[in-house]
Write an enzyme that holds these catalytic residues in place. Structure first.
Site, PDB file in Angstrom:
ATOM      1  N   TYR B  37     -24.635 -33.845  45.451  1.00 14.79           N
ATOM      2  CA  TYR B  37     -23.748 -33.994  44.545  1.00 14.79           C
ATOM      3  C   TYR B  37     -22.706 -33.304  44.504  1.00 14.79           C
ATOM      4  CZ  TYR B  37     -27.504 -36.255  41.654  1.00 14.79           C
ATOM      5  OH  TYR B  37     -28.663 -37.088  41.039  1.00 14.79           O
ATOM      6  N   HIS B 193     -26.988 -36.233  30.317  1.00 11.89           N
ATOM      7  CA  HIS B 193     -26.848 -35.829  31.692  1.00 11.89           C
ATOM      8  C   HIS B 193     -28.051 -34.644  31.866  1.00 11.89           C
ATOM      9  CE1 HIS B 193     -22.851 -37.184  32.450  1.00 11.89           C
ATOM     10  NE2 HIS B 193     -23.530 -37.665  33.200  1.00 11.89           N
ATOM     11  N   ARG B 223     -15.100 -42.676  40.268  1.00 13.38           N
ATOM     12  CA  ARG B 223     -15.912 -42.123  41.211  1.00 13.38           C
ATOM     13  C   ARG B 223     -17.056 -43.138  41.604  1.00 13.38           C
ATOM     14  NH1 ARG B 223     -20.967 -40.053  39.018  1.00 13.38           N
ATOM     15  NH2 ARG B 223     -21.384 -38.686  40.766  1.00 13.38           N
ATOM     16  N   ASN B 225     -21.320 -43.558  42.288  1.00 15.45           N
ATOM     17  CA  ASN B 225     -22.794 -43.138  42.105  1.00 15.45           C
ATOM     18  C   ASN B 225     -23.765 -44.130  42.740  1.00 15.45           C
ATOM     19  OD1 ASN B 225     -24.736 -41.339  41.521  1.00 15.45           O
ATOM     20  ND2 ASN B 225     -24.851 -41.823  39.463  1.00 15.45           N
ATOM     21  N   GLU B 265     -22.565 -47.727  42.075  1.00 11.06           N
ATOM     22  CA  GLU B 265     -21.920 -47.897  40.727  1.00 11.06           C
ATOM     23  C   GLU B 265     -20.241 -47.433  40.918  1.00 11.06           C
ATOM     24  OE1 GLU B 265     -25.612 -47.099  37.692  1.00 11.06           O
ATOM     25  OE2 GLU B 265     -24.136 -45.551  37.994  1.00 11.06           O
ATOM     26  N   TYR B 316     -35.646 -38.397  41.722  1.00  5.41           N
ATOM     27  CA  TYR B 316     -35.015 -38.613  40.515  1.00  5.41           C
ATOM     28  C   TYR B 316     -34.399 -40.297  40.889  1.00  5.41           C
ATOM     29  CZ  TYR B 316     -31.039 -38.997  37.184  1.00  5.41           C
ATOM     30  OH  TYR B 316     -30.316 -39.197  36.338  1.00  5.41           O
ATOM     31  N   LYS B 317     -33.977 -40.598  41.970  1.00  2.74           N
ATOM     32  CA  LYS B 317     -33.688 -41.762  42.223  1.00  2.74           C
ATOM     33  C   LYS B 317     -34.631 -42.912  42.515  1.00  2.74           C
ATOM     34  CE  LYS B 317     -29.238 -40.216  43.732  1.00  2.74           C
ATOM     35  NZ  LYS B 317     -28.119 -40.954  43.136  1.00  2.74           N
TER      36      LYS B 317
END
Lengths: 120, 355
Positions: B37, B193, B223, B225, B265, B316-317
């Protein structure tokens, strides 16, 4: 003028969320100051209405950047020598880094003094 | 440039596909051979010709199919589109932003004619033409945010700005990577978040919020993601997890190349003029592993990124269980050669696979 409007509105009892303002799109102006870029071997004067980053780019040096808003950290630059006061306007550097005089974010921050030498 | 719109689906038979043009302009999100990140925000003021960054709201070959999919999701679950009462003005701001941008950026597809508050909107691809009074909701078939986001690709979070924070107070969310508008509505920036691992500790959200709060009119930011999706599904929502979660188990070494998609994204951020809100469009691009492998640089790099991603992020993904199978597939496309810096495929300068 923006500050005057905000102060007056606060005194008059307006909730903060109902007083909207925005700065002009150009970088915040400031007193001109001189910089020396040690790696590039160049000296320059940062004008009143340009940012330090823009002034460096104007000389053809291609420093890293991303957000140009003092948040992403990409343009963080080491200060090799300075004699004067830093005007830090970024959200990136820690307080200790800001007071150390060893770092500057050229996209938003400025300098007021005699000597500023950057590792760029 | 004429866009030929695909007749395709994002469910059931999954007939979604990317043309050569769509593959060439896919926003591959990794600028180096590893990922962590960062505050990867930059100004959204155009980009290379025909790239997804060129226009304010990219319209591509998936437009009509995505709008059909959105209508199906909304018919099943109207709570995917919500707006708290104080967000009506922001809805008009958004409608204006999109209509003005699209009619200027794609004059052959969209037209906006304004005579004071009398507006005339023509959406040629969707066959929509409406006359309405700007700021008079009774003259449109839907509330303004719903009206225009039923005609625009990507999810839309419309954020209120107050108390030096951003609040998820309205949105149209049908193509999301496993988060729920109905759950998050009314939350502030830190609350919605909260589930993200590692980034809070790095101070990313505090700095990102300060940057977002100071975004100005006419100076949008963007940005990328990313995550992973099995089958080209737009709607990977918690509400429908029982439908798509199990599909992860349909992956086999034989079908992983076509079924496993990298989901990217493009997130943009625009200040809204009257409401002082911030609109946060989240546009989803899907590309199958096997299509990504057609770009040698992307093939090498994707293997290295997936291999070295910290466990927390792979969890998490949502692909930690499938990572070994992914790596077996991806390793075939990594010959160990160095890759050039930056996200672009560099088709003409990167060597083809050396094995």
């Amino acid at each position: 003028m923006i500050n005057w409007v905000r102060r007056t509105a606060t005194v008059a009892g307006w909730p903060d969320a109902h007083v909207h303002h925005e700065e002009f799109l150009a970088p915040q102006p400031g007193k001109p100051f001189a910089v020396r870029l040690a790696k590039s071997g160049l000296s320059l004067e940062v004008g009143e209405d340009e940012s330090l980053l823009e002034a460096i780019e104007r000389l053809g040096v291609d420093p890293p950047y991303l957000c140009r808003g003092g948040a992403c950290g990409q343009c963080e630059t080491d200060v090799l020598e300075s004699d004067g006061t830093f005007i830090h306007r970024d959200h990136w550097l820690e307080d200790g880094e800001k007071s150390s005089g060893k770092k500057i974010m050229p996209c938003v921050s400025r300098f007021d003094g005699k000597i500023l030498v950057l590792d760029r | 440039m004429t866009i030929r719109f695909n007749d395709e689906t994002f469910r059931d038979d999954y007939s979604f596909s990317n043309s050569q043009r769509a593959k060439d302009r896919f926003p591959f999100p990794f600028h180096e051979d590893s990922y962590m990140y960062s505050i990867n925000m930059e100004q959204h003021q155009g980009g290379p010709a025909d790239s997804i960054y060129e226009k304010r709201f990219d319209v591509d070959e998936h437009y009509l199919a995505e709008m059909r999919d959105r209508a199906l999701v909304l018919a099943d679950d109207p709570l995917r589109c919500q707006s708290l009462p104080h967000m009506a003005l922001a809805g008009w701001d958004l409608l204006e932003l999109i209509m003005v941008s699209k009619s200027e950026d794609y004059p052959e597809l969209f037209e906006l004619h304004r005579d004071g508050s009398k507006w005339h909107w023509i959406n040629k691809p969707m066959g929509i033409e409406d006359h309405f009074i700007f700021m008079d909701e009774t003259t449109l078939p839907y509330a303004p945010m719903e009206y225009i986001t039923r005609q625009t690709q990507g999810d839309f979070c419309v954020l209120d700005q107050r108390e030096d924070n951003l609040w998820m107070d309205a949105g149209m969310v049908t193509t999301q990577a496993d988060w729920s508008l109905d759950f998050d509505i009314g939350m502030n920036f830190f609350e919605w978040h909260a589930p993200v691992p590692l980034a809070h500790e790095k101070g990313i959200f505090k700095r990102a919020l300060k940057f977002l709060l100071s975004i100005q009119q006419g100076a949008p930011a963007r940005r990328l993601n990313w995550t992973m999706t099995v089958n080209p599904l737009l709607d990977t929502s918690p509400e429908n997890y029982h439908k798509w979660g199990v599909q992860k188990n349909s992956l086999t070494p034989e079908n992983i190349g076509s079924k496993q998609h990298l989901r990217v994204e493009l997130q943009t951020f625009f200040r809204l003029p009257r409401s002082n809100g911030l609109v946060f469009p989240i546009r989803c691009y899907l590309m199958s592993f096997q299509d990504i492998m057609s770009k040698p640089k992307w093939g090498r790099r994707l293997h290295r990124v997936v291999r070295d991603l910290p466990e927390e992020l792979a969890t998490y993904k949502g692909f930690i269980d499938k990572r070994p199978m992914m790596l077996d597939f991806l390793a075939q496309y990594d010959d160990g050669l160095p890759t050039s810096f930056g996200v672009w495929p560099d088709d003409h300068s990167e060597p083809s696979l050396q094995k």
